[in-house]
Design a protein around this motif. Structure first.
Motif, PDB file in Angstrom:
ATOM      1  N   LEU A 138       4.713   9.585-111.861  1.00  0.00           N
ATOM      2  CA  LEU A 138       6.143   9.288-111.855  1.00  0.00           C
ATOM      3  C   LEU A 138       6.449   7.829-111.536  1.00  0.00           C
ATOM      4  N   HIS A 139       5.602   7.172-110.772  1.00  0.00           N
ATOM      5  CA  HIS A 139       5.933   5.830-110.290  1.00  0.00           C
ATOM      6  C   HIS A 139       5.853   4.757-111.372  1.00  0.00           C
ATOM      7  N   ALA A 140       5.217   5.083-112.522  1.00  0.00           N
ATOM      8  CA  ALA A 140       4.911   4.052-113.509  1.00  0.00           C
ATOM      9  C   ALA A 140       5.867   4.034-114.696  1.00  0.00           C
ATOM     10  N   SER A 141       6.888   4.886-114.700  1.00  0.00           N
ATOM     11  CA  SER A 141       7.818   4.924-115.831  1.00  0.00           C
ATOM     12  C   SER A 141       9.254   4.855-115.333  1.00  0.00           C
ATOM     13  N   SER A 142      10.149   4.457-116.223  1.00  0.00           N
ATOM     14  CA  SER A 142      11.563   4.371-115.827  1.00  0.00           C
ATOM     15  C   SER A 142      12.134   5.752-115.529  1.00  0.00           C
ATOM     16  N   ALA A 143      11.808   6.742-116.366  1.00  0.00           N
ATOM     17  CA  ALA A 143      12.304   8.088-116.111  1.00  0.00           C
ATOM     18  C   ALA A 143      11.709   8.655-114.827  1.00  0.00           C
ATOM     19  N   GLY A 144      10.422   8.417-114.615  1.00  0.00           N
ATOM     20  CA  GLY A 144       9.777   8.905-113.399  1.00  0.00           C
ATOM     21  C   GLY A 144      10.377   8.301-112.145  1.00  0.00           C
ATOM     22  N   LYS A 145      10.635   7.002-112.179  1.00  0.00           N
ATOM     23  CA  LYS A 145      11.243   6.346-111.017  1.00  0.00           C
ATOM     24  C   LYS A 145      12.668   6.832-110.795  1.00  0.00           C
ATOM     25  N   ALA A 146      13.383   7.126-111.885  1.00  0.00           N
ATOM     26  CA  ALA A 146      14.740   7.647-111.754  1.00  0.00           C
ATOM     27  C   ALA A 146      14.738   8.999-111.054  1.00  0.00           C
ATOM     28  N   ILE A 147      13.718   9.813-111.347  1.00  0.00           N
ATOM     29  CA  ILE A 147      13.584  11.100-110.668  1.00  0.00           C
ATOM     30  C   ILE A 147      13.229  10.900-109.199  1.00  0.00           C
ATOM     31  N   LEU A 148      12.220  10.080-108.935  1.00  0.00           N
ATOM     32  CA  LEU A 148      11.790   9.838-107.552  1.00  0.00           C
ATOM     33  C   LEU A 148      12.925   9.318-106.682  1.00  0.00           C
ATOM     34  N   ALA A 149      13.780   8.481-107.269  1.00  0.00           N
ATOM     35  CA  ALA A 149      14.875   7.866-106.502  1.00  0.00           C
ATOM     36  C   ALA A 149      15.859   8.899-105.972  1.00  0.00           C
ATOM     37  N   HIS A 150      15.862  10.089-106.559  1.00  0.00           N
ATOM     38  CA  HIS A 150      16.837  11.098-106.145  1.00  0.00           C
ATOM     39  C   HIS A 150      16.180  12.338-105.558  1.00  0.00           C
ATOM     40  N   LEU A 151      14.928  12.187-105.144  1.00  0.00           N
ATOM     41  CA  LEU A 151      14.270  13.200-104.325  1.00  0.00           C
ATOM     42  C   LEU A 151      14.336  12.761-102.869  1.00  0.00           C
ATOM     43  N   SER A 152      14.117  13.696-101.955  1.00  0.00           N
ATOM     44  CA  SER A 152      14.117  13.340-100.543  1.00  0.00           C
ATOM     45  C   SER A 152      12.949  12.415-100.234  1.00  0.00           C
ATOM     46  N   GLU A 153      13.084  11.618 -99.189  1.00  0.00           N
ATOM     47  CA  GLU A 153      12.016  10.687 -98.818  1.00  0.00           C
ATOM     48  C   GLU A 153      10.733  11.432 -98.492  1.00  0.00           C
ATOM     49  N   GLN A 216      20.262  17.461-106.988  1.00  0.00           N
ATOM     50  CA  GLN A 216      18.846  17.250-107.284  1.00  0.00           C
ATOM     51  C   GLN A 216      18.652  16.930-108.769  1.00  0.00           C
ATOM     52  N   PRO A 217      17.665  16.112-109.105  1.00  0.00           N
ATOM     53  CA  PRO A 217      17.431  15.763-110.503  1.00  0.00           C
ATOM     54  C   PRO A 217      16.836  16.933-111.294  1.00  0.00           C
ATOM     55  N   LEU A 218      17.458  17.243-112.427  1.00  0.00           N
ATOM     56  CA  LEU A 218      16.899  18.228-113.340  1.00  0.00           C
ATOM     57  C   LEU A 218      15.806  17.587-114.180  1.00  0.00           C
ATOM     58  N   GLY A 219      15.845  16.267-114.237  1.00  0.00           N
ATOM     59  CA  GLY A 219      14.915  15.477-115.025  1.00  0.00           C
ATOM     60  C   GLY A 219      15.531  14.108-115.213  1.00  0.00           C
ATOM     61  N   ALA A 220      15.028  13.366-116.172  1.00  0.00           N
ATOM     62  CA  ALA A 220      15.571  12.036-116.460  1.00  0.00           C
ATOM     63  C   ALA A 220      15.325  11.709-117.921  1.00  0.00           C
ATOM     64  N   ILE A 221      16.222  10.911-118.490  1.00  0.00           N
ATOM     65  CA  ILE A 221      16.005  10.421-119.844  1.00  0.00           C
ATOM     66  C   ILE A 221      15.678   8.936-119.761  1.00  0.00           C
ATOM     67  N   SER A 222      14.930   8.475-120.736  1.00  0.00           N
ATOM     68  CA  SER A 222      14.639   7.045-120.807  1.00  0.00           C
ATOM     69  C   SER A 222      14.689   6.591-122.254  1.00  0.00           C
ATOM     70  N   LEU A 223      15.068   5.364-122.435  1.00  0.00           N
ATOM     71  CA  LEU A 223      15.090   4.730-123.753  1.00  0.00           C
ATOM     72  C   LEU A 223      14.119   3.571-123.700  1.00  0.00           C
TER      73      LEU A 223
END
Length: 257
Positions: A138-153, A216-223
């Motif tokens: 998750l840490h290496a993509s824009s969608a993955g980071k968008a998901i991580l940003a909205h999970l608990s620490e 909570q994030p259901l997922g993320a989209i990326s372009l």
């Protein structure tokens, strides 16, 4: 009754079967002899696993090798549509790809990793390995980071401890501290940026799709697109505005469906 899925006894035979399947997929097919050597098991033992998996449709024998069988597609197709929200989200992505001409992905988090559930291809989209079912950190993509940003620490730290932060390119954020700072920026800005962090020469904008009830994030989209095309105001302002507009529409539709 075991409530914690990570507790309890693991079945070694089942784990071995899945390891065997993973190796066959990675090698694009293997013979029993090659599998036995790779797994350091007797050929008779490997034969037993392979015969069972072939008889149940999970492997198929072609051209002297065993390959992944279509029974996995049956299970994967079900998993991809198991949550009704996914269909609505996916239905909105074709228009985004057509509008921008680029590649659009929908990624969800499961067990701490990102899974590609859908890809829409615009007329100018570059060809990259982003097949449905692809698994990424998750840490290496824009969608993955968008998901991580909205999970608990705590959840983010758990994921990082389990899967680490390997470098996909020289631009990948590989330190926990640097990533946590980036996630804070994403929450404030509302979208994430990948500047050649997953694939050299590729940039992307990502945004989470969040449940209105839980947040909570259901997922993320990326372009995503080539760095020479995704630059300047188009990349810094226009694409984020377009992506966020689509996310807003999706979230409203999900709330009132």
């Amino acid at each position: 009754m075991v409530n914690n899925p990570s507790s309890g006894r693991q079945l070694k035979t089942l784990k071995t079967a899945f390891e065997l399947v993973d190796i066959i997929q990675q090698q694009n097919g293997m013979s029993i002899e090659s599998l036995a050597k790779e797994m350091d098991l007797a050929q008779s033992t490997v034969h037993g696993y392979v015969k069972t998996l072939t008889n149940t449709g999970y492997l198929v024998y072609e051209d002297g090798k065993y390959h992944i069988g279509l029974e996995f597609l049956n299970k994967g197709g079900y998993a991809r549509t198991r949550k009704p929200e996914y269909d609505l989200i996916i239905s909105k992505l074709e228009g985004l790809a057509e509008q921008t001409g680029e590649r659009v992905q929908f990624i969800v988090e499961e067990n701490g990793r990102g899974y590609y559930l859908h890809t829409s291809i615009g007329q100018n989209a570059v060809q990259v390995d982003a097949h449905i079912g692809k698994v990424v950190h998750l840490h290496a993509s824009s969608a993955g980071k968008a998901i991580l940003a909205h999970l608990s620490e705590d959840r983010v730290k758990q994921i990082l401890n389990q899967w680490g932060t390997p470098a996909y390119t020289q631009h990948t954020i590989t330190s926990d501290e640097g990533l946590l700072e980036e996630l804070s920026t994403i929450r404030e800005r509302g979208y994430s940026i990948s500047d050649q962090e997953s694939i050299s020469g590729l940039r992307a904008i990502g945004a989470p799709i969040r449940s209105q009830s839980s947040g909570q994030p259901l997922g993320a989209i990326s372009l995503s697109g080539p760095a020479h095309r995704l630059k300047g105001e188009w990349f810094e302002q226009e694409i984020p505005d377009i992506v966020l507009a689509v996310v807003n529409e999706i979230e409203l539709d999900l709330e009132y469906q």
